[in-house]
Design a protein around this motif. Structure first.
Motif, PDB file in Angstrom:
ATOM      1  N   PHE A   1       3.979   6.812  10.845  1.00 20.39           N
ATOM      2  CA  PHE A   1       4.955   6.231   9.911  1.00 20.39           C
ATOM      3  C   PHE A   1       4.686   4.735   9.715  1.00 20.39           C
ATOM      4  CE2 PHE A   1       8.770   9.360  10.626  1.00 20.39           C
ATOM      5  CZ  PHE A   1       8.131  10.291   9.847  1.00 20.39           C
ATOM      6  N   CYS A   2       4.404   4.050  10.819  1.00 23.14           N
ATOM      7  CA  CYS A   2       4.230   2.602  10.711  1.00 23.14           C
ATOM      8  C   CYS A   2       2.972   2.256   9.909  1.00 23.14           C
ATOM      9  CB  CYS A   2       4.186   1.968  12.103  1.00 23.14           C
ATOM     10  SG  CYS A   2       4.490   0.200  12.017  1.00 23.14           S
ATOM     11  N   ASP A   3       1.881   2.997  10.171  1.00 24.03           N
ATOM     12  CA  ASP A   3       0.632   2.750   9.411  1.00 24.03           C
ATOM     13  C   ASP A   3       0.854   2.993   7.917  1.00 24.03           C
ATOM     14  OD1 ASP A   3      -0.580   2.195  11.759  1.00 24.03           O
ATOM     15  OD2 ASP A   3      -1.703   4.084  11.917  1.00 24.03           O
ATOM     16  N   VAL A   4       1.568   4.091   7.622  1.00 25.34           N
ATOM     17  CA  VAL A   4       1.804   4.426   6.214  1.00 25.34           C
ATOM     18  C   VAL A   4       2.713   3.370   5.559  1.00 25.34           C
ATOM     19  CG1 VAL A   4       2.865   6.146   4.688  1.00 25.34           C
ATOM     20  CG2 VAL A   4       1.366   6.877   6.526  1.00 25.34           C
ATOM     21  N   LEU A   5       3.724   2.958   6.312  1.00 24.10           N
ATOM     22  CA  LEU A   5       4.621   1.919   5.772  1.00 24.10           C
ATOM     23  C   LEU A   5       3.811   0.668   5.431  1.00 24.10           C
ATOM     24  CD1 LEU A   5       7.458   0.783   5.186  1.00 24.10           C
ATOM     25  CD2 LEU A   5       7.626   0.174   7.610  1.00 24.10           C
ATOM     26  N   LYS A   6       2.904   0.304   6.329  1.00 24.55           N
ATOM     27  CA  LYS A   6       2.082  -0.895   6.103  1.00 24.55           C
ATOM     28  C   LYS A   6       1.228  -0.725   4.843  1.00 24.55           C
ATOM     29  CE  LYS A   6      -0.832  -3.940   8.786  1.00 24.55           C
ATOM     30  NZ  LYS A   6      -1.529  -4.150  10.036  1.00 24.55           N
ATOM     31  N   LYS A   7       0.617   0.457   4.704  1.00 23.77           N
ATOM     32  CA  LYS A   7      -0.203   0.717   3.507  1.00 23.77           C
ATOM     33  C   LYS A   7       0.648   0.608   2.248  1.00 23.77           C
ATOM     34  CE  LYS A   7      -3.707   3.904   5.229  1.00 23.77           C
ATOM     35  NZ  LYS A   7      -4.149   5.286   5.257  1.00 23.77           N
ATOM     36  N   ARG A   8       1.871   1.153   2.334  1.00 22.59           N
ATOM     37  CA  ARG A   8       2.749   1.153   1.148  1.00 22.59           C
ATOM     38  C   ARG A   8       3.165  -0.272   0.773  1.00 22.59           C
ATOM     39  NH1 ARG A   8       5.794   6.737   3.014  1.00 22.59           N
ATOM     40  NH2 ARG A   8       4.417   8.061   1.791  1.00 22.59           N
TER      41      ARG A   8
END
Ligand SMILES: C[S@@+](CC[C@H](N)C(=O)[O-])C[C@H]1O[C@@H](n2cnc3c(N)ncnc32)[C@H](O)[C@@H]1O
Length: 309
Positions: A119-126
Motif C-alpha cells: 500500500f505504501c509503495d503504491v501510495l508513493k507512486k500515486r
C-alpha cells in the motif's frame, strides 16, 4: 422522501468520488497507477471520509489566518484509493488524496505512514504520478512518530492536523499522549463496537485486554458498564493529558448493528470555539445518515437510480 442530511451528504460524497470530484482527471491517473491495489470499504466509510474532508477544510481555513506552515499527518494512510465492497465498483479517494487534492493549497507538508509495504509503495507512486510531494513511512506508525514529531517541531509556529484511522485497537495511548502534548488538532477513529467486543471477550487474536490497556493507557476501560461508557472514559483520559481539550465525537452508523466514532480534538479558544460550529453541524448531518443512505446516494451519484429508496 428526502430527509435532512441527505442533500448535504450527496454533495459531500461527490467531492471525494472519482467521477464527480473536481479532480477527476487526477483521480483517473492515480487509479490507473497499480489499478488492482486499493483499500476496500464498507458503505459507512464515506461518512468517515466526508467528515474528514469537511473538518480539514474548516481547520485549514482557520489555521490559514495564523500559521504559515501547516502539516497534515496521516498515520494509517492506506493506498490512496478506496473501492466499495459489494456488487458495484465505486471508487473514492482515500485520506491522503483528500488532503493532497482537496486541500493541497492549504497544507504545506504531508506525512503518510502505512505499515503495509505494498500500500505504501503504491501510495508513493500515486503521489509521484501527480508530481506532488509528501513524506512516506512504510512501517508501523510507532517506529516513526518521534521522527515525524521532530520534523514538525523544527518550525515552532506550525499548525498540525493528525488523522489517525486504524481498523481496530492499534493506536497506543503512549503515542496519543505525545500528540496531545503538542499543539495539534486530531481526528481519530474510535472503533467502539470492536473495543466493546474486546472488553467482553478478551480475544486471543491480539484484541484482548492487553490491547485495551495499550489503547487506553491503563485499565480505565474496566469501568465501562455499557458500550457507551467507553468513549466517555477515553475522552476523560484525553482531558487528563490535555486540560484545554475541546472534544467533539461523531457517530458513524451502520444499519448492520455496527457503529464507531470519529473523535475530533482541538484546543479551547476564545468564545467557546465559534469556528467549530460548521463541524458541529457536519456532525449532525453525518449522524442523521447511515451506510444504507450512502449506498442509495452512490446509486444516484453514479446514475444507477434516480431517487432514494
Ligand atoms: C482504515 S485503513 C486506513 C484508510 C485510510 N486512512 C483512508 O482513509 O483511505 C487502515 C490502514 O492502516 C494500515 N495499518 C494498520 N496497522 C498499522 C500500523 N501499526 N501503522 C501504520 N499503518 C497501519 C492498514 O494497512 C490500512 O491500510
Amino acid at each position: 422522501m428526502i430527509t435532512k442530511g441527505r442533500p448535504w451528504l450527496q454533495k459531500q460524497i461527490k467531492k471525494i468520488e472519482e467521477t464527480n470530484s473536481n479532480f477527476k482527471d487526477d483521480i483517473k491517473k492515480i487509479k490507473d497507477t497499480e489499478a488492482d491495489i486499493f483499500n476496500e470499504f464498507n458503505h459507512w466509510t464515506p461518512l468517515k471520509l466526508t467528515f474528514l474532508n469537511f473538518t480539514l477544510d474548516v481547520c485549514a481555513i482557520v489555521a490559514n489566518k495564523r500559521f504559515e506552515k501547516k502539516n497534515y499527518i496521516d498515520l494509517f494512510a492506506g493506498s490512496g484509493i478506496n473501492k466499495t465492497k459489494g456488487k458495484y465498483n465505486d471508487f473514492l479517494i482515500g485520506s491522503p488524496f483528500i488532503a493532497l487534492l482537496n486541500h493541497s493549497k492549504k497544507f504545506t507538508q504531508f506525512f503518510f505512514c502505512e505499515s503495509n509495504t505494498t500500500f505504501c509503495d503504491v501510495l508513493k507512486k500515486r503521489v509521484n504520478v501527480l508530481g506532488l510531494n509528501a513524506n512516506f513511512y512504510s512501517t508501523n506508525y510507532e517506529y516513526k512518530l518521534d521522527e515525524i514529531l521532530n520534523e514538525i517541531a523544527k518550525d515552532k509556529k506550525s499548525y498540525n492536523f493528525f488523522f489517525i484511522d486504524p481498523y481496530g485497537l492499534e493506536f497506543s495511548w503512549h503515542c496519543m499522549k505525545k500528540i496531545l502534548n503538542i499543539r495539534s488538532d486530531v481526528l481519530i477513529t474510535f472503533m467502539t463496537r470492536n473495543i466493546w467486543r474486546s472488553v467482553k471477550t478478551d480475544e486471543a487474536t491480539g484484541n484482548g485486554h492487553n490491547a485495551l490497556n495499550r489503547l487506553f493507557g491503563d485499565d480505565s476501560w474496566k469501568k465501562a458498564n455499557i458500550e457507551e461508557d467507553l468513549i466517555k472514559i477515553y475522552k476523560n483520559n484525553i482531558l487528563k493529558e490535555r486540560s484545554d481539550a475541546v472534544i467533539l465525537s461523531t457517530k458513524i452508523k451502520s444499519t448492520k448493528n455496527f457503529h464507531y466514532e470519529m473523535i475530533f480534538i482541538t484546543h479551547k479558544t476564545e468564545g467557546d470555539n465559534p469556528w467549530l460550529n460548521p463541524i458541529r453541524q457536519a456532525k449532525e448531518e453525518i449522524e442523521n445518515n447511515t451506510d444504507e443512505v450512502v449506498e442509495s446516494l452512490l446509486d444516484i451519484i453514479k446514475k444507477r437510480q434516480t431517487t432514494l429508496c
